[in-house]
Design an enzyme around this catalytic site. Sequence first.
Site, short mmCIF file in Angstrom:
data_model
loop_
_atom_site.label_atom_id
_atom_site.label_comp_id
_atom_site.label_asym_id
_atom_site.label_seq_id
_atom_site.Cartn_x
_atom_site.Cartn_y
_atom_site.Cartn_z
N ASP A 1 126.89 121.72 7.77
CA ASP A 1 126.72 121.27 9.15
C ASP A 1 128.14 121.13 9.73
O ASP A 1 129.12 121.03 8.97
CB ASP A 1 125.98 119.93 9.15
CG ASP A 1 125.95 119.29 10.51
OD1 ASP A 1 125.62 119.98 11.48
OD2 ASP A 1 126.28 118.09 10.61
N ASP B 1 129.28 119.19 13.14
CA ASP B 1 129.59 117.87 13.72
C ASP B 1 129.34 116.77 12.69
O ASP B 1 128.21 116.59 12.23
CB ASP B 1 128.70 117.59 14.94
CG ASP B 1 129.01 118.52 16.10
OD1 ASP B 1 130.18 118.80 16.35
OD2 ASP B 1 128.05 118.95 16.79
N GLY C 1 122.24 115.92 14.94
CA GLY C 1 121.58 117.11 14.41
C GLY C 1 120.60 117.77 15.37
O GLY C 1 120.26 118.93 15.18
N ASP D 1 125.07 115.36 7.58
CA ASP D 1 125.24 113.93 7.85
C ASP D 1 124.10 113.39 8.71
O ASP D 1 124.16 112.24 9.15
CB ASP D 1 126.59 113.67 8.55
CG ASP D 1 126.57 114.16 9.98
OD1 ASP D 1 125.99 115.24 10.24
OD2 ASP D 1 127.11 113.45 10.86
#
Length: 216
Positions: free
Chosen positions: A8, A10, A45, A169
């Site tokens: 991922d 960010d 997300g 995250d």
Amino acid sequence: MISAVIFDLDGVIVSTDEYHFQAWKELAKELGIDFSREDNSRQRGVSRMESLEVLLEKTEQTFSNDEKLAMAEKKNSIYRDLLDRLSPDQILPGALNFAEESRKLGLKIAVGSSSRNTPFILKKIGLSDYFDAVADGNDIQRSKPDPQVFLIAAERLAVRPAECLVVEDADAGVEAAKAGGMFALALGAAKGHPGADLRADSLERLSIEKLLRELG
Ligand code: BG6
Ligand code: MG
């Protein structure tokens, strides 16, 4: 056997989360909405428009589609101004070591992000040509927790989903990885997600070799 790592962006590779928060907070202020970090964590997300819906849950006001599009555009322009400050210094501790170690073990590496700003962010942090594949918010119709972005990344790497370890995250990202039949390493805020296969506070001082042994 794991043959690829999909990161991922960010909150995993780069600390853009704070900029997302500041930009949404500014938009919220204009709308008279009190917007907290807790609200912000539910936006992790998910797509820009879905993030806007999280914010609008906090008001009784109703808006047309065009008004919502204008709001999302406004947030993005505040966010883009903040992103202008990004530099390779904002790459999160351990992220590059983890990616390098993955490469040395012969694994392919990719980015799988819901963000449509992914190409801009990668450019600002000097990683435009670093990954073997990138799949982002510009490629997808369905954002995490749908697995689409990770499945596209796997396809671009020419590996099977079951061979991929996703680093996330966000709860939505862990769910997306599992829905796609992949393994999930949950970091930080997502660490408590019951679906995660592996957990850590961050990538700092984390060894992929050790994690792969844990996976067995
Ligand atoms: C994700 C962030 O990476 O990208 C979300 O975790 C964000 O919070 C999403 O809403 C979409 O980002 P962008 O840059 O396309 O507005
Ligand atoms: Mg994230």
